[in-house]
Design a protein around this motif. Structure first.
Motif, PDB file in Angstrom:
ATOM      1  N   ALA A 301       0.829  -1.211   0.000  1.00 24.00           N
ATOM      2  CA  ALA A 301       0.000   0.000   0.000  1.00 24.00           C
ATOM      3  C   ALA A 301       0.862   1.260   0.000  1.00 24.00           C
ATOM      4  O   ALA A 301       0.512   2.261  -0.632  1.00 24.00           O
ATOM      5  N   SER A 302       1.990   1.238   0.715  1.00 25.69           N
ATOM      6  CA  SER A 302       2.861   2.417   0.735  1.00 25.69           C
ATOM      7  C   SER A 302       3.499   2.649  -0.635  1.00 25.69           C
ATOM      8  O   SER A 302       3.691   3.794  -1.056  1.00 25.69           O
ATOM      9  N   TYR A 303       3.826   1.572  -1.325  1.00 26.98           N
ATOM     10  CA  TYR A 303       4.390   1.658  -2.684  1.00 26.98           C
ATOM     11  C   TYR A 303       3.384   2.303  -3.632  1.00 26.98           C
ATOM     12  O   TYR A 303       3.713   3.215  -4.396  1.00 26.98           O
ATOM     13  N   ILE A 304       2.127   1.852  -3.568  1.00 25.68           N
ATOM     14  CA  ILE A 304       1.090   2.424  -4.427  1.00 25.68           C
ATOM     15  C   ILE A 304       0.845   3.890  -4.058  1.00 25.68           C
ATOM     16  O   ILE A 304       0.643   4.739  -4.934  1.00 25.68           O
ATOM     17  N   GLY A 305       0.866   4.202  -2.752  1.00 25.68           N
ATOM     18  CA  GLY A 305       0.670   5.584  -2.320  1.00 25.68           C
ATOM     19  C   GLY A 305       1.728   6.520  -2.869  1.00 25.68           C
ATOM     20  O   GLY A 305       1.427   7.655  -3.272  1.00 25.68           O
ATOM     21  N   VAL A 306       2.987   6.063  -2.910  1.00 27.49           N
ATOM     22  CA  VAL A 306       4.074   6.881  -3.468  1.00 27.49           C
ATOM     23  C   VAL A 306       3.837   7.161  -4.948  1.00 27.49           C
ATOM     24  O   VAL A 306       3.939   8.309  -5.411  1.00 27.49           O
ATOM     25  N   LEU A 307       3.525   6.116  -5.711  1.00 30.06           N
ATOM     26  CA  LEU A 307       3.356   6.287  -7.150  1.00 30.06           C
ATOM     27  C   LEU A 307       2.090   7.081  -7.480  1.00 30.06           C
ATOM     28  O   LEU A 307       2.050   7.808  -8.477  1.00 30.06           O
ATOM     29  N   ALA A 308       1.059   6.958  -6.650  1.00 26.73           N
ATOM     30  CA  ALA A 308      -0.172   7.709  -6.906  1.00 26.73           C
ATOM     31  C   ALA A 308       0.037   9.208  -6.749  1.00 26.73           C
ATOM     32  O   ALA A 308      -0.642  10.005  -7.413  1.00 26.73           O
ATOM     33  N   MET A 309       0.980   9.612  -5.881  1.00 27.52           N
ATOM     34  CA  MET A 309       1.187  11.037  -5.594  1.00 27.52           C
ATOM     35  C   MET A 309       2.244  11.698  -6.474  1.00 27.52           C
ATOM     36  O   MET A 309       2.488  12.893  -6.348  1.00 27.52           O
ATOM     37  N   ARG A 310       2.871  10.951  -7.376  1.00 28.30           N
ATOM     38  CA  ARG A 310       4.019  11.514  -8.108  1.00 28.30           C
ATOM     39  C   ARG A 310       3.628  12.617  -9.082  1.00 28.30           C
ATOM     40  O   ARG A 310       4.459  13.459  -9.442  1.00 28.30           O
ATOM     41  N   HIS A 311       2.364  12.629  -9.545  1.00 25.84           N
ATOM     42  CA  HIS A 311       1.934  13.643 -10.516  1.00 25.84           C
ATOM     43  C   HIS A 311       1.140  14.771  -9.867  1.00 25.84           C
ATOM     44  O   HIS A 311       0.495  15.558 -10.572  1.00 25.84           O
ATOM     45  N   GLN A 312       1.194  14.882  -8.552  1.00 30.27           N
ATOM     46  CA  GLN A 312       0.412  15.899  -7.850  1.00 30.27           C
ATOM     47  C   GLN A 312       1.164  17.210  -7.663  1.00 30.27           C
ATOM     48  O   GLN A 312       0.623  18.158  -7.111  1.00 30.27           O
ATOM     49  N   GLY A 313       2.428  17.240  -8.063  1.00 33.84           N
ATOM     50  CA  GLY A 313       3.211  18.464  -7.964  1.00 33.84           C
ATOM     51  C   GLY A 313       3.652  18.816  -6.562  1.00 33.84           C
ATOM     52  O   GLY A 313       3.993  19.967  -6.294  1.00 33.84           O
ATOM     53  N   GLU A 314       3.657  17.849  -5.640  1.00 36.19           N
ATOM     54  CA  GLU A 314       4.059  18.109  -4.263  1.00 36.19           C
ATOM     55  C   GLU A 314       5.430  17.547  -3.932  1.00 36.19           C
ATOM     56  O   GLU A 314       5.866  17.611  -2.784  1.00 36.19           O
ATOM     57  N   GLY A 315       6.114  16.988  -4.926  1.00 29.48           N
ATOM     58  CA  GLY A 315       7.473  16.506  -4.727  1.00 29.48           C
ATOM     59  C   GLY A 315       7.546  15.266  -3.853  1.00 29.48           C
ATOM     60  O   GLY A 315       6.553  14.563  -3.626  1.00 29.48           O
ATOM     61  N   ALA A 316       8.765  15.043  -3.337  1.00 26.52           N
ATOM     62  CA  ALA A 316       8.998  13.855  -2.509  1.00 26.52           C
ATOM     63  C   ALA A 316       8.183  13.893  -1.226  1.00 26.52           C
ATOM     64  O   ALA A 316       7.750  12.850  -0.728  1.00 26.52           O
ATOM     65  N   GLY A 317       7.956  15.115  -0.683  1.00 23.93           N
ATOM     66  CA  GLY A 317       7.147  15.219   0.530  1.00 23.93           C
ATOM     67  C   GLY A 317       5.733  14.718   0.312  1.00 23.93           C
ATOM     68  O   GLY A 317       5.159  14.017   1.165  1.00 23.93           O
ATOM     69  N   GLY A 318       5.137  15.068  -0.825  1.00 22.11           N
ATOM     70  CA  GLY A 318       3.800  14.582  -1.135  1.00 22.11           C
ATOM     71  C   GLY A 318       3.775  13.082  -1.332  1.00 22.11           C
ATOM     72  O   GLY A 318       2.821  12.404  -0.926  1.00 22.11           O
ATOM     73  N   GLN A 319       4.836  12.539  -1.943  1.00 19.95           N
ATOM     74  CA  GLN A 319       4.891  11.091  -2.128  1.00 19.95           C
ATOM     75  C   GLN A 319       5.020  10.361  -0.791  1.00 19.95           C
ATOM     76  O   GLN A 319       4.407   9.299  -0.592  1.00 19.95           O
ATOM     77  N   LEU A 320       5.804  10.913   0.121  1.00 19.21           N
ATOM     78  CA  LEU A 320       5.915  10.320   1.453  1.00 19.21           C
ATOM     79  C   LEU A 320       4.575  10.378   2.186  1.00 19.21           C
ATOM     80  O   LEU A 320       4.209   9.441   2.908  1.00 19.21           O
ATOM     81  N   LEU A 321       3.836  11.465   1.985  1.00 15.39           N
ATOM     82  CA  LEU A 321       2.506  11.575   2.583  1.00 15.39           C
ATOM     83  C   LEU A 321       1.572  10.513   2.006  1.00 15.39           C
ATOM     84  O   LEU A 321       0.775   9.906   2.725  1.00 15.39           O
ATOM     85  N   GLY A 322       1.681  10.261   0.707  1.00 19.66           N
ATOM     86  CA  GLY A 322       0.880   9.215   0.086  1.00 19.66           C
ATOM     87  C   GLY A 322       1.218   7.844   0.638  1.00 19.66           C
ATOM     88  O   GLY A 322       0.326   7.013   0.862  1.00 19.66           O
ATOM     89  N   ALA A 323       2.519   7.591   0.867  1.00 17.87           N
ATOM     90  CA  ALA A 323       2.928   6.315   1.461  1.00 17.87           C
ATOM     91  C   ALA A 323       2.361   6.156   2.867  1.00 17.87           C
ATOM     92  O   ALA A 323       1.876   5.079   3.243  1.00 17.87           O
TER      93      ALA A 323
END
Length: 435
Positions: A301-323
């Motif tokens: 689930a954390s892996y999918i959360g990272v990839l889901a957030m990559r196009h949101q324009g929030e950078g690595a911080g947004g991807q970590l939040l998705g994870a």
């Protein structure tokens, strides 16, 4: 004249001096620290899915540390298997609750999940630079070693919990049915049937004269339902992706039975085919990687959360939040549910009918572990080990490597001198060196 009272505490067992109470607290604190270290060791070495996790829990937590008995571990594992959510994670949480209450249970949950979640988060962040071929080579010998752990667990469990002809029959029947009918609903159905069959033997169990009343504490059940409704409501009205990810994973974690192998097609249908958060090859890469790392498979689930957030324009911080949203959503519902059930389970199991049903549940659980050893062995690729010597080379004499590794792991565990960490570490080192 007023009598003097020393600094002592009155308990149901009498009066104990303050130094003894402090010593008792220190001993419990030390035991809890050791328990969390043991869970950390499992989190970094428990490869192979729920049945392999059970095998390593049995060896470390039961046989070595004696936190609980084999029958108690099987009972908890079977109880967790009847609930939706990640069975291994719920079992770890339930053991922590038994030993130290909610605080230790939540710490055990965190220690158990954090390594796998961190690795899968890193895999999502570095997907384009990740060498999946090296990862597959690294764990090539870990897989048969994990099968050896499961086979040894089946032997130990059957030895300790199967004592009647009825239990033997249930073990064999459960193993055959689980082996030939690999469907999501088979596991809970077999456990329920096994318990129902031995329920009729309840007269063989002694009556508990002073039963504790069954008190159901609804707080955790209400918490699970409240978060479910709140997340669904927020997910419907908000467009902020982390909240929607939390709702998606919380819903899946609340409804899926049967572990990670059942969760995977549901996540593929929702996040790949319907929402297009990641591609099919990306999903399969993550699915293959989560099978190769230790810890719970729900960490995908954390892996999918990272990839889901990559196009949101929030950078690595947004991807970590998705994870974080994905991991919290997938693990919390099962945790709330086991907290709800475990609080009245001890009172419920006082009744003869429940005790009798547990005999069948444990026998079926042992059969399921036997079937798991065979099912985990079949997908292993054929590997042959050439024998040294001119004659062997001239005649092409080779030995199958996987049965040797399974058998060697079983014998090492039976010898009880080599720790599990050393066995897994040796397998990883061999995988890194052998091409």
């Amino acid at each position: 004249m007023r009598p003097r009272f020393s600094r002592r505490f009155t308990t149901t067992l009498g009066t104990w001096p303050l130094p003894l109470r402090r010593a008792g607290r220190k001993m419990r604190h030390r035991r809890n620290i050791i328990f969390l270290k043991d869970i950390a060791g499992l989190a970094f070495t428990a490869f192979g899915g729920p049945q392999a996790h059970l095998a390593m829990m049995f060896r470390l937590l039961v046989h070595k540390r004696r936190y609980l008995t084999a029958a108690e571990l099987l009972e908890l594992q079977a109880l967790c298997a009847l609930l939706p959510g990640p069975t291994s994670t719920q079992t770890v949480t339930a053991i922590g609750f038994r030993l130290g209450g909610p605080n230790l249970a939540y710490l055990a949950l965190l220690v158990w999940c954090l390594p796998a979640v961190s690795i899968m988060t890193l895999a999502g962040l570095l997907l384009s630079h990740f060498d999946t071929a090296f990862t597959g080579r690294l764990v090539q010998f870990v897989q048969p070693v994990a099968v050896g752990f499961v086979a040894f667990s089946a032997y130990r469990i059957a030895e300790q919990v199967v004592h009647t002809k009825t239990a033997v029959a249930l073990l064999v029947a459960a193993a055959l049915l689980a082996y030939f009918f690999q469907y999501p609903g088979v596991l809970p159905v077999l456990l329920l049937l096994g318990g129902a069959i031995t329920t009729f033997r309840y007269r063989r169990h002694a009556i508990v004269p002073d039963k504790k009343p069954i008190r159901v504490e609804w707080a955790n059940g209400a918490l699970w339902l409240g978060v479910f409704v709140l997340a669904a409501t927020l997910g419907h009205y908000t467009h902020w992706l982390p909240v929607r990810l939390f709702e998606n994973f919380y819903r899946n974690g609340s409804l899926v039975f049967g572990g990670g192998q059942v969760l995977a097609p549901l996540l593929f249908a929702e996040f790949v085919e319907y929402k297009h958060y990641l591609t099919g090859p990306e999903f399969l890469s993550g699915l293959g990687f989560v099978q190769a790392i230790p810890g719970p498979n729900f960490s995908i689930a954390s892996y999918i959360g990272v990839l889901a957030m990559r196009h949101q324009g929030e950078g690595a911080g947004g991807q970590l939040l998705g994870a974080a949203a994905g991991a919290a959503g997938i693990f919390l519902p099962g945790t709330f549910l086991i907290f709800f059930v475990i609080r009245f389970w001890d009172s419920l199991r006082q009744y003869r009918v429940v005790k009798a049903s547990l005999e069948g549940v444990k026998a079926v659980s042992a059969g399921l572990v036997c079937a798991a050893a065979l099912l985990l062995y079949h997908p292993l690729p054929d590997r042959l080990l050439p024998l040294p010597g001119a004659w062997a080379h001239a005649h092409g004499v080779q030995l199958p490597l996987n049965p040797l590794l399974v058998g060697a792991t079983f014998l090492l565990l039976l010898w009880e001198r080599v720790p599990s960490v050393a066995i897994v570490g040796a397998a990883l080192l061999a995988g890194a060196l052998v091409k």
